[in-house]
Structure formats: structure tokens, C-alpha cells
Motif scaffolding. Sequence first.
Motif, mmCIF file in Angstrom:
data_model
loop_
_atom_site.group_PDB
_atom_site.id
_atom_site.type_symbol
_atom_site.label_atom_id
_atom_site.label_comp_id
_atom_site.label_asym_id
_atom_site.label_seq_id
_atom_site.Cartn_x
_atom_site.Cartn_y
_atom_site.Cartn_z
ATOM 1 N N UNK A 1 0.815 -1.217 0.000
ATOM 2 C CA UNK A 1 0.000 0.000 0.000
ATOM 3 C C UNK A 1 0.851 1.270 0.000
ATOM 4 N N UNK A 2 2.160 1.117 -0.157
ATOM 5 C CA UNK A 2 3.076 2.253 -0.152
ATOM 6 C C UNK A 2 3.409 2.647 -1.590
ATOM 7 N N UNK A 3 3.301 3.929 -1.901
ATOM 8 C CA UNK A 3 3.581 4.387 -3.264
ATOM 9 C C UNK A 3 5.029 4.116 -3.670
ATOM 10 N N UNK A 4 5.931 3.945 -2.704
ATOM 11 C CA UNK A 4 7.313 3.628 -3.036
ATOM 12 C C UNK A 4 7.440 2.251 -3.676
ATOM 13 N N UNK A 5 6.506 1.357 -3.374
ATOM 14 C CA UNK A 5 6.459 0.061 -4.045
ATOM 15 C C UNK A 5 7.565 -0.911 -3.692
#
Length: 221
Positions: A38-42
Motif C-alpha cells: 500500500x506504499x507508493x514507493x512500491x
Amino acid sequence: MKVISVLNEKGGCGKTTIATNLARGLQLAGESVLLIDSDVQGSARDWGAAQETVDTPVVVGMDRPTLHEDVSRVGEGNDLVVIDGAARAEKMQTSAIKASDLVLIPVQPSAYDIWSSETLVELVEARREVTGRPKAAFVVSRQIVGTNLAAEAQEALESFDLPVLEGRTSQRVIYAEAAAQGLSVVDLDSSSKAAGEVRQITEDTLEILNSQIAKTNGTTQ
């Protein structure tokens, strides 16, 4: 299906390391597991794409605050869903908490990290007052072997009235080596101390979930 979220507002506390290794540990324990990044950093997505030879859990990216609405559909057919939480994103954390049966809160053994977890604990407690769930527990993360900091941190964390898992991670090179290869530390070296740490965290997690199921069914373990 049960949902486990690994959450903390602070970046760099070991969320992805715990989420990826826990997901794999649960899979090796015989559970079918989906890992949601769920983190945009992926970072968890990068981990899932780093190799193709080991049957690690499928990783799905979901970085909008609708997890509580979408997780049952996305996770359908799995025994467990593990959510790797986003740092500094209260809406995402709130959505993950709503979706969860268990929230694990990684905390490094430092006063700053312990203080930073207070807001997240308040969000969990507010949700529990409404629905009676999720359960929550701290995980001491990235402890420095040979110091007393972890024991001191555990004593401080107990003031929050949440359990602290027996399992914890340490600052070991093997965690970074395994992540770079898209593996868990158990895959890379099953006899390592890090593998033992992950097995203990996995065991602790399953114990909490099983006690929750027993309570729901009106039985005791």
C-alpha cells in the motif's frame, strides 16, 4: 480470510522487511497468502518482482485509501492477506486498520520510534471501541544484537497496554541480501539466526489469529 497489517507512521522502521518475511513465513506454514503493497514507493512490489524461481506470495499494489472496501475482493481465495503499510499517510493507515483483524506495529528500540507510534495506537484503539477489532501488537524491529536497548524498549512499549511479540528482527546483513533477491531470509538460509527470528514472528502471529478465531467460535485453545 484474515487480514494482517504491518503499520507505523515512521519510515525506515522495518515494515517492508517484516511484511515480506512474514508473508513468506505464513506461506511456508501452509497458509495461502496475498501480500498487498500500500506504499507508493512500491518496495514490496519490487521484492515480489525480483525473482521468479521461488513460489513467494503474489504481491498486489493498492495505494489508495479504499483498502477496507477492496481487500475482501482482492484477497478472495486466500487464507491470509498481509498489508505492507504506507508511512506518513494517515488515510491509508486508517483504511488498513479498518480492513484488519490484526495490526503489527514495528518499532525500533529508540525513544523517538516509541513516541512516534502513539498516534497509530490511538487510531487502532478508536477503531476497537467501535467494532471490537483489530487486535494489535508491537514488534521490536532492527534491534542491535548485544545491547540492552531492545529490553528497555519492550518495557517502554508495555505502557501502551498492547502485547509485544516474542519474535523480533535484528540488524543483520542477510535481511538486505534476501530482499535484493526477492526472497525471505528463510529461503536464503533456513539455519540462520534471522530465519529463526522470522519463524518466531510467524508463530506469534498465528497464535494471535488462532486465539481470535477460538474466541469467535466460543472455544478455548
